[in-house]
Design a protein around this motif. Structure first.
Motif, PDB file in Angstrom:
ATOM      1  N   ARG A 280      50.476   0.012 -52.508  1.00  0.00           N
ATOM      2  CA  ARG A 280      51.136  -0.235 -51.222  1.00  0.00           C
ATOM      3  C   ARG A 280      50.209   0.077 -50.060  1.00  0.00           C
ATOM      4  O   ARG A 280      50.119  -0.682 -49.094  1.00  0.00           O
ATOM      5  CB  ARG A 280      52.399   0.616 -51.102  1.00  0.00           C
ATOM      6  N   ARG A 281      49.529   1.227 -50.142  1.00  0.00           N
ATOM      7  CA  ARG A 281      48.649   1.620 -49.042  1.00  0.00           C
ATOM      8  C   ARG A 281      47.481   0.654 -48.900  1.00  0.00           C
ATOM      9  O   ARG A 281      47.126   0.246 -47.796  1.00  0.00           O
ATOM     10  CB  ARG A 281      48.145   3.044 -49.274  1.00  0.00           C
ATOM     11  N   ALA A 282      46.863   0.256 -50.011  1.00  0.00           N
ATOM     12  CA  ALA A 282      45.740  -0.679 -49.948  1.00  0.00           C
ATOM     13  C   ALA A 282      46.192  -2.022 -49.385  1.00  0.00           C
ATOM     14  O   ALA A 282      45.484  -2.650 -48.574  1.00  0.00           O
ATOM     15  CB  ALA A 282      45.135  -0.866 -51.337  1.00  0.00           C
ATOM     16  N   PHE A 283      47.367  -2.476 -49.787  1.00  0.00           N
ATOM     17  CA  PHE A 283      47.891  -3.746 -49.279  1.00  0.00           C
ATOM     18  C   PHE A 283      48.117  -3.668 -47.772  1.00  0.00           C
ATOM     19  O   PHE A 283      47.730  -4.584 -47.025  1.00  0.00           O
ATOM     20  CB  PHE A 283      49.205  -4.092 -49.985  1.00  0.00           C
ATOM     21  N   GLU A 284      48.732  -2.595 -47.312  1.00  0.00           N
ATOM     22  CA  GLU A 284      49.018  -2.498 -45.876  1.00  0.00           C
ATOM     23  C   GLU A 284      47.744  -2.342 -45.055  1.00  0.00           C
ATOM     24  O   GLU A 284      47.656  -2.856 -43.938  1.00  0.00           O
ATOM     25  CB  GLU A 284      49.993  -1.346 -45.623  1.00  0.00           C
ATOM     26  N   ASP A 285      46.741  -1.656 -45.603  1.00  0.00           N
ATOM     27  CA  ASP A 285      45.459  -1.542 -44.896  1.00  0.00           C
ATOM     28  C   ASP A 285      44.792  -2.907 -44.779  1.00  0.00           C
ATOM     29  O   ASP A 285      44.224  -3.255 -43.733  1.00  0.00           O
ATOM     30  CB  ASP A 285      44.534  -0.566 -45.626  1.00  0.00           C
ATOM     31  N   ALA A 286      44.837  -3.690 -45.861  1.00  0.00           N
ATOM     32  CA  ALA A 286      44.254  -5.031 -45.821  1.00  0.00           C
ATOM     33  C   ALA A 286      45.012  -5.924 -44.852  1.00  0.00           C
ATOM     34  O   ALA A 286      44.414  -6.691 -44.077  1.00  0.00           O
ATOM     35  CB  ALA A 286      44.259  -5.644 -47.227  1.00  0.00           C
ATOM     36  N   LEU A 287      46.336  -5.836 -44.880  1.00  0.00           N
ATOM     37  CA  LEU A 287      47.160  -6.657 -43.998  1.00  0.00           C
ATOM     38  C   LEU A 287      46.885  -6.340 -42.532  1.00  0.00           C
ATOM     39  O   LEU A 287      46.752  -7.249 -41.697  1.00  0.00           O
ATOM     40  CB  LEU A 287      48.640  -6.429 -44.323  1.00  0.00           C
ATOM     41  N   GLU A 288      46.784  -5.057 -42.206  1.00  0.00           N
ATOM     42  CA  GLU A 288      46.492  -4.664 -40.822  1.00  0.00           C
ATOM     43  C   GLU A 288      45.150  -5.241 -40.370  1.00  0.00           C
ATOM     44  O   GLU A 288      45.023  -5.727 -39.235  1.00  0.00           O
ATOM     45  CB  GLU A 288      46.483  -3.145 -40.717  1.00  0.00           C
ATOM     46  N   TYR A 289      44.176  -5.213 -41.264  1.00  0.00           N
ATOM     47  CA  TYR A 289      42.843  -5.705 -40.894  1.00  0.00           C
ATOM     48  C   TYR A 289      42.852  -7.216 -40.672  1.00  0.00           C
ATOM     49  O   TYR A 289      42.340  -7.701 -39.649  1.00  0.00           O
ATOM     50  CB  TYR A 289      41.825  -5.350 -41.977  1.00  0.00           C
ATOM     51  N   VAL A 290      43.426  -7.979 -41.588  1.00  0.00           N
ATOM     52  CA  VAL A 290      43.355  -9.449 -41.451  1.00  0.00           C
ATOM     53  C   VAL A 290      44.208  -9.948 -40.292  1.00  0.00           C
ATOM     54  O   VAL A 290      43.942 -11.028 -39.737  1.00  0.00           O
ATOM     55  CB  VAL A 290      43.764 -10.164 -42.758  1.00  0.00           C
TER      56      VAL A 290
ATOM     57  N   GLU B 143      40.599  -7.299 -53.877  1.00  0.00           N
ATOM     58  CA  GLU B 143      40.815  -8.427 -52.968  1.00  0.00           C
ATOM     59  C   GLU B 143      40.875  -7.957 -51.516  1.00  0.00           C
ATOM     60  O   GLU B 143      40.474  -8.687 -50.608  1.00  0.00           O
ATOM     61  CB  GLU B 143      42.081  -9.189 -53.366  1.00  0.00           C
ATOM     62  N   GLY B 144      41.383  -6.736 -51.308  1.00  0.00           N
ATOM     63  CA  GLY B 144      41.375  -6.187 -49.959  1.00  0.00           C
ATOM     64  C   GLY B 144      39.964  -6.044 -49.441  1.00  0.00           C
ATOM     65  O   GLY B 144      39.664  -6.376 -48.280  1.00  0.00           O
TER      66      GLY B 144
END
Length: 382
Positions: free
Chosen positions: A256-266, A336-337
């Motif tokens: 969850r944390r890795a996904f949200e960090d990637a989402l915030e960046y993109v 993928e992040g």
């Protein structure tokens, strides 16, 4: 995200309390760096003690031993949210596994002392793997020889998480060599300050997390047997539901944390005049990862509810599915992040590189993905 899978106002409040704690105690990079020696340690004694003082450590353990009397679902919520909140208490999940083993197989004295100690903040470690015994755990050779007043232990264990800050080690060793390899195995409680016990760190990508542990004439009392001498294999098998759910819940939090960090960046990074997350190649990747994450959450909490409904029921297929699916997904999201973030994902300025270092090993320890697939496949053989 986990809140939608809870069922009671008490669990909703519990999740919110954990999130508030994580934001307050570990919400900044500076706080996390201070608690982990710059990211080289995965467990903070300070955070562990605070969690214990709040009564959360024993959430899934009986009240008579200092716990809160909750179930496996509550334990999963705690571990998922602490990990998602980046609270460095790696030893908590392992200690919880030891405590549940003692609850099931220990004596009353052991339950009060070990479970009670865990609920007050003590840390335990588990020692099974050896240099020549990994996935084939039953081939282990570390030996405990019976004496008049206890056991003398000789041998080596390796890849032992948390041993360098634990109060005790739950050792699985061989006490009888006369029968098949799955028999003659015994669980012993070994204090980490015992004479003849040496703990040496193994340097890894994730910092200092695992250790070699050497036993040289290490003595423990006969009362340190957990369960029944020679029956450790049966005892280990009985605890697999909980062990694999603990692992799955922890790495659900990482995912969850890795996904949200990637989402915030993109969504914040612009190229060609617009956020890169708006390009189809990135947007579809996000959609796929989000879908996989939802599948993981549903699987973990479905299995947790089944265990709570019937704690004695063995769910080898379902528990292995949860461990396999979540760890493989967490690793995929981190990889993928990093790809979506480009060079930024590789730098320590962002935490994606830490997510990758943490999740890349998740498909190896606590039973490799290959072992989980073999367990699942057995359920479909005729």
């Amino acid at each position: 995200m986990a809140m939608e899978l809870t069922e009671t106002p008490e669990r909703l409040a519990f999740v919110e309390a954990i999130r508030d704690f994580a934001r307050r105690e570990c919400g900044t990079r500076e706080q996390r760096a201070a608690l982990t020696a710059g990211g080289t340690e995965s467990h903070s004694r300070l955070m562990n003690d605070k969690i214990a003082s709040l009564g959360w450590s024993g959430v899934a353990l009986p009240e008579e031993y200092g716990g809160a009397g909750g179930g496996v679902t509550d334990a999963c919520l705690l571990l998922e949210e602490l990990t998602y909140g980046r609270v460095p208490v790696f030893g908590l999940g392992i200690s919880m596994i030891v405590a549940k083993t003692v609850e099931r197989f220990g004596t009353e004295e052991q339950r009060h002392r070990i479970i009670g100690g865990f609920c007050r903040g003590e840390v335990s470690s588990v020692a099974m793997s050896e240099p020549d015994s990994g996935s084939d755990v039953a081939s282990l050779t570390c030996r405990a020889r019976r004496t008049d007043d206890g056991y003398v232990i000789d041998g080596q264990k390796t890849w032992i998480s948390c041993a360098h800050y634990a109060e005790r080690i739950q050792l699985v060793c061989r006490t009888d060599t006369s029968g098949p390899k799955h028999s003659g195995l015994t669980m012993l409680e070994v204090p980490t300050d015992a004479d003849g016990l040496t703990i040496r760190p193994i340097e890894t990508l994730g910092g200092r997390e695992v250790n070699d542990v050497y036993f040289t004439g290490t003595r423990v009392r006969a009362a340190n047997v957990i369960g029944t001498e020679g029956q450790a294999w049966t005892q280990l098998t009985a605890g697999l539901n909980f062990e694999r759910l603990v692992c799955a819940a922890i790495f659900l939090g990482h995912a969850r944390r890795a996904f949200e960090d990637a989402l915030e960046y993109v969504n914040g990074r612009e190229q060609f005049g617009r956020p890169i997350g708006s390009f189809q190649v990135i947007a579809h990747r996000i959609a796929d990862l989000a879908t996989e994450l939802e599948c993981c959450r549903a699987l973990v909490y479905d299995v947790a509810r089944r265990v709570d409904a019937d704690p004695e029921r063995q769910l080898p297929r379902e528990a292995s599915m949860a461990k396999l699916k979540v760890t493989e997904t967490a690793k995929r999201i981190a990889i993928e992040g990093m790809q979506m973030m480009g060079g930024a994902g590789y730098t320590t300025e962002y935490e994606m590189e830490r997510h990758l270092r943490t999740t890349i090993i998740s498909t190896v320890f606590a039973g490799t993905s290959e072992i989980q697939r073999e367990i699942i496949a057995k359920a479909y053989r005729r």
